[in-house]
Design a protein around this motif. Structure first.
Motif, mmCIF file in Angstrom:
data_model
loop_
_atom_site.group_PDB
_atom_site.id
_atom_site.type_symbol
_atom_site.label_atom_id
_atom_site.label_comp_id
_atom_site.label_asym_id
_atom_site.label_seq_id
_atom_site.Cartn_x
_atom_site.Cartn_y
_atom_site.Cartn_z
ATOM 1 N N PRO A 133 0.794 -1.238 0.000
ATOM 2 C CA PRO A 133 0.000 0.000 0.000
ATOM 3 C C PRO A 133 0.822 1.280 0.000
ATOM 4 N N ASP A 134 1.872 1.338 0.822
ATOM 5 C CA ASP A 134 2.655 2.579 0.881
ATOM 6 C C ASP A 134 3.401 2.839 -0.423
ATOM 7 N N ARG A 135 3.945 1.800 -1.013
ATOM 8 C CA ARG A 135 4.647 1.977 -2.294
ATOM 9 C C ARG A 135 3.678 2.333 -3.411
ATOM 10 N N THR A 136 2.502 1.761 -3.366
ATOM 11 C CA THR A 136 1.492 2.081 -4.374
ATOM 12 C C THR A 136 1.099 3.546 -4.272
ATOM 13 N N GLY A 137 0.846 4.010 -3.057
ATOM 14 C CA GLY A 137 0.512 5.417 -2.867
ATOM 15 C C GLY A 137 1.654 6.332 -3.272
ATOM 16 N N LEU A 138 2.875 5.934 -2.953
ATOM 17 C CA LEU A 138 4.045 6.739 -3.301
ATOM 18 C C LEU A 138 4.232 6.807 -4.810
ATOM 19 N N ARG A 139 3.958 5.713 -5.497
ATOM 20 C CA ARG A 139 4.078 5.675 -6.962
ATOM 21 C C ARG A 139 3.150 6.721 -7.601
#
Length: 188
Positions: A133-139
């Protein structure tokens, strides 16, 4: 005689009930069109590359505006699919998902928050987590920041590259049976 190709009637009715995911390829085309408009604007008006752009040429403004509107439409369509897949239980309503992008400061947080919620939904439907989730949001946040700060055309292409990833993962999650509620999945 069964013409369904091995799918059960329940799977067919479930897949027919959901609206289609956004057409991401249109966003790529709009990103390329925006980059071409930027190149034309700099070629015709070299001073645009040197000083801040206060009033862009109409064709550049339209390319940017249409690209941004299509991004908001895609965000709305993702959330329509999520709302119907969860029978309205998904926490983010479609109209809110699109409009929150337009709130000046909160919009920067919002482009990080809603992809995280989408990733949590995907991971909750699968036995093994597919998205962080955090990497997806950061992307999505980085792509949106590039769109706002560096280059609109490149930023739009990056946004729809992230949308391609979201679409692919969401397709996997919607095709899978919901995982048994055995606690929080990893990466939540």
């Amino acid at each position: 005689m069964d013409w369904s190709g091995g799918e059960s009637q329940e799977q067919q009715s479930e897949s027919k009930a959901l609206p289609p995911l956004p057409r991401v390829w249109i966003g790529y085309l709009l990103g390329v069109a925006t980059m071409i408009a930027e190149m034309i604007a700099v070629t015709l008006h070299p001073e645009l590359a040197k000083e801040p752009l206060l009033i862009p040429p109409l064709y550049l403004f339209l390319a940017n505006f249409i690209s941004l509107i299509y991004w908001l439409v895609c965000v709305y369509e993702y959330h329509v699919v999520l709302a119907q897949a969860t029978a309205g239980a998904y926490p983010i309503k479609p109209l809110r998902a699109a409009w929150f992008h337009l709130i000046p400061i909160y919009g920067l947080y919002w482009v990080f928050k809603w992809p995280r919620e989408l990733a949590r939904f995907v991971n909750s439907r699968l036995e093994a987590p597919l998205m962080r989730p955090d990497r997806t949001g950061l992307r999505v946040f980085i792509a949106f920041a590039v769109f706002l700060v560096l280059d609109r055309g490149l930023g739009m292409i990056l946004l729809f590259w992230a949308a391609s990833f979201l679409s692919r993962c969401l397709r996997y999650a919607l095709a899978a049976r919901p995982a048994a509620p055995g606690g929080q999945p990893p990466f939540s």
